[in-house]
Design an enzyme around this catalytic site. Sequence first.
Site, PDB file in Angstrom:
ATOM      1  N   SER A 440       0.815  -1.214  -0.082  1.00  0.00           N
ATOM      2  CA  SER A 440       0.176   0.121   0.032  1.00  0.00           C
ATOM      3  C   SER A 440       0.925   1.238  -0.073  1.00  0.00           C
ATOM      4  O   SER A 440       0.341   2.682  -0.386  1.00  0.00           O
ATOM      5  CB  SER A 440      -0.930   0.095   1.197  1.00  0.00           C
ATOM      6  OG  SER A 440      -0.101  -0.167   2.559  1.00  0.00           O
ATOM      7  N   HIS A 461      -2.883  -2.936  -5.910  1.00  0.00           N
ATOM      8  CA  HIS A 461      -3.055  -2.566  -4.220  1.00  0.00           C
ATOM      9  C   HIS A 461      -4.588  -2.497  -4.071  1.00  0.00           C
ATOM     10  O   HIS A 461      -5.484  -1.931  -4.824  1.00  0.00           O
ATOM     11  CB  HIS A 461      -2.564  -0.864  -4.252  1.00  0.00           C
ATOM     12  CG  HIS A 461      -3.128  -0.252  -2.908  1.00  0.00           C
ATOM     13  ND1 HIS A 461      -3.379   1.075  -2.741  1.00  0.00           N
ATOM     14  CD2 HIS A 461      -3.396  -0.963  -1.910  1.00  0.00           C
ATOM     15  CE1 HIS A 461      -3.649   1.219  -1.479  1.00  0.00           C
ATOM     16  NE2 HIS A 461      -3.527   0.093  -0.778  1.00  0.00           N
ATOM     17  N   GLU A 473      -6.221  -0.467  -7.148  1.00  0.00           N
ATOM     18  CA  GLU A 473      -5.126   0.572  -7.815  1.00  0.00           C
ATOM     19  C   GLU A 473      -4.068  -0.109  -8.180  1.00  0.00           C
ATOM     20  O   GLU A 473      -3.108  -1.122  -7.504  1.00  0.00           O
ATOM     21  CB  GLU A 473      -4.502   1.419  -6.633  1.00  0.00           C
ATOM     22  CG  GLU A 473      -3.729   2.477  -7.194  1.00  0.00           C
ATOM     23  CD  GLU A 473      -3.329   3.611  -5.956  1.00  0.00           C
ATOM     24  OE1 GLU A 473      -2.923   4.795  -6.296  1.00  0.00           O
ATOM     25  OE2 GLU A 473      -3.499   3.024  -4.865  1.00  0.00           O
ATOM     26  N   ASN A 511      -3.229   6.789  -1.566  1.00  0.00           N
ATOM     27  CA  ASN A 511      -2.726   6.987  -0.283  1.00  0.00           C
ATOM     28  C   ASN A 511      -2.275   8.374  -0.062  1.00  0.00           C
ATOM     29  O   ASN A 511      -2.211   8.949   1.124  1.00  0.00           O
ATOM     30  CB  ASN A 511      -1.780   5.809   0.452  1.00  0.00           C
ATOM     31  CG  ASN A 511      -2.533   4.645   0.916  1.00  0.00           C
ATOM     32  OD1 ASN A 511      -3.601   4.728   1.384  1.00  0.00           O
ATOM     33  ND2 ASN A 511      -1.782   3.523   0.861  1.00  0.00           N
TER      34      ASN A 511
END
Length: 733
Positions: A440, A461, A473, A511
């Site tokens: 991540s 991800h 992702e 993120n």
Amino acid sequence: MTDFTINKDAEGIATITWDTQGKSMNVMNEQGFYDLDALVDDALADDAVKGIIITSGKAGSFAGGMDLNVIAKMKEMAGDSPEQGLFDGLMKMHGILRKIERAGMDPKTNKGGKPVACVMPGTALGIGFEIPLSCHRTFVANNPKAKIGLPEIMVGIFPGMGGTTRLVRKLGAMGASPYLLQGKQLNPAKAKSAGLVDEVCDDPMAAAREWVLSEPKIVKPWDEKGYKMPGGAPYHPAGFQTFVGASAMVSGNTQGAFPAAKALLSAVYEGALVPFDTAIKIEARWFTNVLMHPSSSAMIRSLFINKEALEKGANRPAVDDETVKKVGVLGAGMMGAGIALVSAMAGIEVVLIDQKQEAADKGKAYTETYLDKGIKRGKVNAEKKEQVLGLITATTDYAALSDADLIIEAVFEDVGIKAEVTKAVEAVISEDCIFASNTSTLPITGLAKASSRPEQFIGIHFFSPVEKMLLVEIIKGKETGDRAVAKSLDYVRQIRKTPIVVNDERFFYANRCIIPYLNEGARMVTEGVAPALIENAARQLGFPLGPLQLIDETSLELGVKISKATKAAMGDAYPADMGPVDDLMYAMVEEGRLGRKSAAGFYAYDEKGKRQGLWEGLGDRCPVAADQPSLIDVQHRLMFAQVLEAVKSLEEGVLEDIREGDVGAILGWGFAPWSGGPFSWLDIIGTPYAAERCNELAEAYGARFTPPALLQEMGDKGQSFYGRFDKAAAKAA
């Protein structure tokens, strides 16, 4: 060629068949309405026709709804006076459905007319259910996979072709609310029990023909004298309580951030006070109001048009089919178990590997528990459970991966451990197998250094929990090849999730944008901003969770680990203004306040782990200031903290397509869905204002709000992001 055809038989039944050309499921467009209107006129005028059946030429479905591409363009096509143009166009369509409903009856006596039945082979959504609602009786095939409902609210509009008015008059405001306000969809059997449809049978066409020829009563209840709304109208004591409660519920759920929900409730309330034909006009006016709101077009574009385009491979490299047959999942923890579950549910063979057999078995048991819950809810049967579990092999033996064509590594977030696993797996897998990491935060290019075939190394991800979160992702490393990207996209399509493809950078895209949101919330706490103001400001923006609650959900401990790793990687470049945030987070972790998992964080929890409210001790550590900032300042800090990272991602080439930026933000972390995403929001408020506002925030709160060069340039030129960067529009041109 028309989408509607008519056949008149010797028994006097005119069957109108809807079969949209070039589509697997019927969708309505403007011309389709006029074609349907002409055929209804034909059947009503023909004395030899005793009744009408409207059905579908598609096996297993009636219609998937309105072509939302048309809805998205309705405003542009409405002329110099878009409001009036939209309203007039809507009323023409309402007139067609009202013609079906009245079917030639005398307006004063309700006598005469021809019965109109709707035969639905299966799924009927949106306008595909509003047309049946205007018919006199509905017959649905006994198809348990079919879905019936009005999901418009999910894409920022509401049922505006009579569905709102008819369903409320059919079920009452309370009875209709789950289907209008939540977009709830039911299978045919449950739809009949709920009163949405009239009959469910194995041969709906035969049943409909028998009914049409039986000289049935066809006057709708709301056209009868003395009609009373189920549950009571607004001026009735029971109805009054319903509408007061509904208003509170909508305000509580939406916090005023979603215009369609409020407009829907207004159409229902005002429409319930007047006769049916006036109520239809009210519905059309409120629907026009919603279509004129920039939120509706932004939501339709992101949550339907762009989402669908990405799922169909809008950015897929031009390589041969890469459908996954067998996937190896490394690590049977929460993420690995979830990946194994969604893969097996999609019919893909899975090898689930962990260091200990006990851990691997526990990971497989996660799927069994999930399926058992599905059986209790009636969504899964024992045969399906056996089939899915049979696809998962839980083992410690890497040799079981020898014929896998995709590997997804989901081990501990440590570069050394991941490198060791990569080398061990590459020793046994085939030469053309693609290797993906579910990291991540760790850069893919760095992880690929442990691989002997970096062109086949990629990031996939997932978001937690895997089975619930819709976004995946995909991250390209510097050497990642097209086949690895295609394999990843094809896999995501197989497990029915939505992919975005981004280039490699620390934290990738999602993120990268989420973390500043969390940090800004924590930073404001250290500045003395009332925690309740921070959380409620976020909720009133439409975020599912405020930043402090989201920190608790993801864990403060994880936040501290990310902070330390980022500081180690960035060295002197680590932002100095992160000091107060880090001090607060480190101190809370040291006190054992790790978030929900320890039943203690920014929020307090009871002995069962249920959130009770903000932790009272937070004020002792960070006293609330006497003077509080304005709500708009707090909201703009939370919004721009994320949005500026999205702009930087585009500017730096992490994002290659703004559609992925918007769709990814909404599906990945719930970014203000009403806005259509970060780039859509910037277009709504305008880049000139956005740049100006960022400069004001930078002066007041710190350089992190300084507008990126791209935003400042676009603001100076008065450009919009979709005007400048929309790949779909460029391709169409």
